[in-house]
Design a protein around this motif. Structure first.
Motif, PDB file in Angstrom:
ATOM      1  N   GLU A   1       6.168  -9.833 -31.025  1.00 11.03           N
ATOM      2  CA  GLU A   1       6.345  -9.675 -29.587  1.00 11.03           C
ATOM      3  C   GLU A   1       4.992  -9.727 -28.879  1.00 11.03           C
ATOM      4  O   GLU A   1       4.035  -9.062 -29.274  1.00 11.03           O
ATOM      5  CB  GLU A   1       7.068  -8.367 -29.274  1.00 11.03           C
ATOM      6  N   TYR A   2       4.926 -10.507 -27.832  1.00  9.66           N
ATOM      7  CA  TYR A   2       3.651 -10.804 -27.177  1.00  9.66           C
ATOM      8  C   TYR A   2       2.948  -9.558 -26.639  1.00  9.66           C
ATOM      9  O   TYR A   2       1.742  -9.381 -26.817  1.00  9.66           O
ATOM     10  CB  TYR A   2       3.870 -11.800 -26.027  1.00  9.66           C
ATOM     11  N   GLU A   3       3.710  -8.697 -25.985  1.00 11.99           N
ATOM     12  CA  GLU A   3       3.088  -7.548 -25.345  1.00 11.99           C
ATOM     13  C   GLU A   3       2.435  -6.615 -26.360  1.00 11.99           C
ATOM     14  O   GLU A   3       1.438  -5.963 -26.066  1.00 11.99           O
ATOM     15  CB  GLU A   3       4.134  -6.797 -24.503  1.00 11.99           C
TER      16      GLU A   3
ATOM     17  N   PRO B   1      -6.392 -11.953 -28.661  1.00 11.00           N
ATOM     18  CA  PRO B   1      -6.327 -13.260 -27.971  1.00 11.00           C
ATOM     19  C   PRO B   1      -5.206 -14.136 -28.525  1.00 11.00           C
ATOM     20  O   PRO B   1      -5.427 -15.133 -29.209  1.00 11.00           O
ATOM     21  CB  PRO B   1      -7.716 -13.856 -28.238  1.00 11.00           C
ATOM     22  N   LEU B   2      -3.998 -13.748 -28.175  1.00  9.36           N
ATOM     23  CA  LEU B   2      -2.797 -14.379 -28.712  1.00  9.36           C
ATOM     24  C   LEU B   2      -2.717 -15.866 -28.419  1.00  9.36           C
ATOM     25  O   LEU B   2      -2.183 -16.642 -29.207  1.00  9.36           O
ATOM     26  CB  LEU B   2      -1.575 -13.655 -28.136  1.00  9.36           C
ATOM     27  N   TRP B   3      -3.241 -16.288 -27.279  1.00 10.35           N
ATOM     28  CA  TRP B   3      -3.084 -17.684 -26.858  1.00 10.35           C
ATOM     29  C   TRP B   3      -4.343 -18.509 -27.112  1.00 10.35           C
ATOM     30  O   TRP B   3      -4.446 -19.642 -26.640  1.00 10.35           O
ATOM     31  CB  TRP B   3      -2.682 -17.738 -25.386  1.00 10.35           C
ATOM     32  N   ASP B   4      -5.260 -17.963 -27.873  1.00 11.62           N
ATOM     33  CA  ASP B   4      -6.484 -18.684 -28.228  1.00 11.62           C
ATOM     34  C   ASP B   4      -6.221 -19.493 -29.493  1.00 11.62           C
ATOM     35  O   ASP B   4      -6.296 -18.970 -30.612  1.00 11.62           O
ATOM     36  CB  ASP B   4      -7.636 -17.699 -28.449  1.00 11.62           C
ATOM     37  N   ARG B   5      -5.908 -20.769 -29.314  1.00 15.30           N
ATOM     38  CA  ARG B   5      -5.559 -21.604 -30.463  1.00 15.30           C
ATOM     39  C   ARG B   5      -6.766 -22.032 -31.280  1.00 15.30           C
ATOM     40  O   ARG B   5      -6.615 -22.650 -32.324  1.00 15.30           O
ATOM     41  CB  ARG B   5      -4.777 -22.836 -29.995  1.00 15.30           C
TER      42      ARG B   5
ATOM     43  N   GLY C   1      -8.942 -19.778 -32.395  1.00 10.73           N
ATOM     44  CA  GLY C   1      -9.400 -18.683 -33.239  1.00 10.73           C
ATOM     45  C   GLY C   1      -8.468 -17.500 -33.295  1.00 10.73           C
ATOM     46  O   GLY C   1      -7.734 -17.287 -34.256  1.00 10.73           O
ATOM     47  N   GLY C   2      -8.438 -16.691 -32.230  1.00 11.44           N
ATOM     48  CA  GLY C   2      -7.801 -15.385 -32.268  1.00 11.44           C
ATOM     49  C   GLY C   2      -6.339 -15.387 -32.647  1.00 11.44           C
ATOM     50  O   GLY C   2      -5.875 -14.458 -33.318  1.00 11.44           O
ATOM     51  N   ARG C   3      -5.591 -16.390 -32.226  1.00 13.78           N
ATOM     52  CA  ARG C   3      -4.161 -16.440 -32.526  1.00 13.78           C
ATOM     53  C   ARG C   3      -3.895 -16.412 -34.028  1.00 13.78           C
ATOM     54  O   ARG C   3      -2.929 -15.805 -34.495  1.00 13.78           O
ATOM     55  CB  ARG C   3      -3.572 -17.702 -31.900  1.00 13.78           C
ATOM     56  N   TRP C   4      -4.773 -17.032 -34.777  1.00 13.35           N
ATOM     57  CA  TRP C   4      -4.489 -17.246 -36.204  1.00 13.35           C
ATOM     58  C   TRP C   4      -4.840 -16.045 -37.069  1.00 13.35           C
ATOM     59  O   TRP C   4      -4.556 -16.037 -38.264  1.00 13.35           O
ATOM     60  CB  TRP C   4      -5.198 -18.503 -36.679  1.00 13.35           C
ATOM     61  N   GLY C   5      -5.409 -15.006 -36.460  1.00 15.63           N
ATOM     62  CA  GLY C   5      -5.622 -13.768 -37.196  1.00 15.63           C
ATOM     63  C   GLY C   5      -4.404 -12.869 -37.210  1.00 15.63           C
ATOM     64  O   GLY C   5      -4.372 -11.870 -37.932  1.00 15.63           O
TER      65      GLY C   5
END
Length: 625
Positions: free
Chosen positions: A426-428, A436-440, A442-446
């Motif tokens: 869940e995004y929230e 950084p959920l929408w950082d394709r 770097g951050g999203r992939w952690g």
């Protein structure tokens, strides 16, 4: 002569001969209601409820929910993180159900409560244009209530509500810089253009020029998002976002069709109709999605299929929806089943259509869809919860809502999901921690569920797949006793290996061979084969034995190369911000190959019901045919 030449060139413009886009709004404009319904439709729906058991059951569920809403207070402007979306969706659910029941029953309790909800939301300071989905869904909610209950509103209420639709809904979309959804390529395009178009239709008598501008803009830019279906219907954002984007897409199509007599072409895009077949194929025999990309696992009501079934004359497409509806009890002790916030629209789309059902073949047991999110599915049967099912995907992590899951698969057999995809977080839950959920890049992939650690994929040297890499099926054979698919993974791992391929072959609709081949690039290659499961796992030499719900499946390592097999619990791989994944384990098979050397691993997945199976002879992927 020169003057004459110039006049000749510009005269068509001066004389108005150059053809402009034809107007969308009809003249004269129909009276209210004109959004999704016309006045005579209410009586048709009443008769349909009496005559058709499925329609009667839908209405009973809608009314039961509307009854529950009568005593609830109106929504308030409360953001969750950066979103007002939950509030907009609740308002949409309430106003649609209450207005529908009001019109069908004539009971003014429902219309009064729907009007109370509208008057509450139009007093909000705004509908949160910084997250425009919130505006779009609220616009649709208020437009439906305003249009369907127009005769119940006082003149002052009509003025106030129409003004809010324009000032809080439509005008915030005409700002500089232009909101990204306007020409966007993902579901935001569909949702926002549909919601604003509904508002435009509702107020078109007051703001005809603005309404025309909104509708023309929607028709012009919707093709950008519709490319997600091409060419064969595999929606590139995955099953859950098919349901979301397509729901609003069909609201727009249905609104235009009711208003103008035509969908204005928005239902004619390549792959759009075929996406109904896609939604059949991504559901396993036990009713769960092949849960790739941002997705939740359980198949719920696929509301767009009611419109698809009517428009394309394919009543078979709503069989699963009808099963869910008919399984609901007559009365609920707790919260009744609601089927989604736009579930009442099913009553519109269950009305008989003109024309006989279209001729069609039964849904294929072996299916391949090309496109930016390609997919191959093999199954032994439909309608049998114990059937064999294997689905594998290609694509790229760079796509909207994508995970690092190219090459991953769902394996379901004997009523058990053996290889699973955990779906979304869940995004929230992440955004509130500033992940950084929408950082394709770097951050999203952690995030465990989104990155490579939680997917049934091959890995090389522990590296992540390249974000801009794209896995494409090189060859797919759907015929014969040994259908197969070959997936080129090289673009995802070209920084680690010179070549990477995955082949899958189904044997007698019972077992599946998963064969990976690679060639090193200037260094020793540490290859790993990942398999995500909720089953209990035991390792016995080169065999991995899985058990769940009294059933079993064996993973047999066929090659003689020295491998290391280990079983890891999901929590051992997760960060504190990751959502819980109870009972999830990762089977990891490791194999090392020398610098620049070729490598291969073959794993045969054998469900317990398959009995004794003769392993296939070794055959390089290049020789599969």
């Amino acid at each position: 002569m020169r003057i004459l030449f110039l006049l000749t060139m510009i005269s068509p413009i001066l004389l108005g001969i150059v053809k402009a886009d034809p107007a969308v709004l009809p003249h004269p404009l129909p009276d209210h209601p004109r959004l999704l319904v016309a006045g005579g439709d209410w009586e048709k729906i009443r008769r349909q409820i009496e005559a058709d058991p499925l329609s009667g059951k839908v209405f009973a569920l809608v009314r039961e929910n509307a009854d529950r809403m009568l005593d609830q207070p109106p929504v308030e402007r409360t953001l969750v993180g950066r979103r007002l979306l939950d509030v907009s969706r609740l308002a949409l659910e309430r106003i649609t159900a209450l207005a529908m029941v009001a019109q069908i029953t004539g009971d003014e309790r429902y219309s009064s409560r729907a009007i109370e909800e509208m008057l509450a939301v139009i007093k909000f300071s705004d509908w949160n244009p910084s997250h425009f989905l919130d505006v779009a869904e609220m616009s649709l909610a208020v437009a439906i209530g305003y249009d369907w209950l127009y005769d119940k509103l006082t003149p002052d209420q009509r003025d106030e509500i129409a003004k809010a639709l324009v000032d809080k809904g439509i005008r915030p979309s005409f700002v500089t810089p232009e909101p990204f959804f306007v020409q966007g390529t993902n579901n935001w395009n569909q949702v926002c253009h549909a919601g604003l178009s509904a508002a435009a239709i509702a107020v078109a008598d007051r703001e005809p020029a603005l309404a025309e501008k909104v509708l023309e803009r929607a028709i012009r830019y919707l093709p950008n998002a519709a490319e997600s279906y091409a060419p064969d219907g595999a929606f590139l954002e995955g099953p859950m976002y098919w349901d979301y984007g397509t729901m609003f897409h069909v609201v727009l199509a249905a609104s235009l069709e009711r208003l103008t007599g035509s969908t204005q072409g928005v239902a004619d895009y390549p792959g759009f109709a075929a996406s109904a077949d896609y939604m059949q194929q991504v559901v396993s025999p036990i009713g769960r999605y092949f849960c790739y990309s941002d997705c939740r696992s359980n198949r719920g009501m696929q509301l767009p299929l009611f419109w698809f079934a009517r428009h394309f004359h394919r009543p078979d497409w709503i069989a699963a929806n009808a099963g869910i509806i008919n399984a609901q009890p007559e009365k609920h002790d707790g919260k009744p089943y609601n089927g989604g916030r736009l579930f009442p629209l099913a009553l519109l789309w269950l009305l008989p259509s003109d024309g006989a059902p279209a001729a069609h073949e039964p849904a294929p047991l072996r299916w391949y869809a090309r496109g930016r999110g390609p997919l191959v599915v093999f199954r032994s049967a439909f309608g049998d919860p114990n059937a064999f099912y294997f689905a594998i995907k290609g694509g790229s992590p760079s796509l909207s809502h994508a995970h690092m899951d190219a090459g991953s698969f769902n394996l379901t057999a004997d009523g058990v999901e053996w290889a699973t995809d955990l779906g979304m977080q869940e995004y929230e839950s992440l955004e509130k921690l500033q992940i950084p959920l929408w950082d394709r890049k770097g951050g999203r992939w952690g995030v465990f569920r989104l990155g490579p650690e939680s997917h049934s994929i091959p890995r090389f040297n522990g590296a992540r797949p390249l974000v801009d890499g794209d896995a494409i099926f090189q060859k797919v054979q759907l015929e014969g006793k040994r259908p197969f698919a070959l997936l080129d993974l090289t673009p995802l791992y070209q920084d680690q290996v010179a070549q990477a391929e995955r082949g899958v072959m189904v044997l007698n609709d019972k077992v599946v061979l998963i064969q990976d081949e690679w060639k090193g690039r200037g260094q020793e290659t540490d290859y790993s084969w990942q398999f995500m499961t909720r089953a209990d796992v035991q390792v016995d030499g080169r065999k991995v034995h899985l058990r769940k719900d009294g059933k079993s499946l064996d993973l047999l390592v066929l090659d003689e190369s020295p491998v290391t097999i280990k079983v890891e619990k999901a929590e051992e791989l997760m960060q504190p911000f990751d959502a819980p994944n109870p009972d999830v384990k990762r089977v990891n098979i490791h194999l090392k190959t020398a610098s620049d050397a070729a490598g291969r691993l073959r794993v045969l997945a054998v469900p317990g019901s398959s009995g004794t199976v003769e392993p296939p002879a070794l055959q390089p992927l290049k020789d599969w045919k």
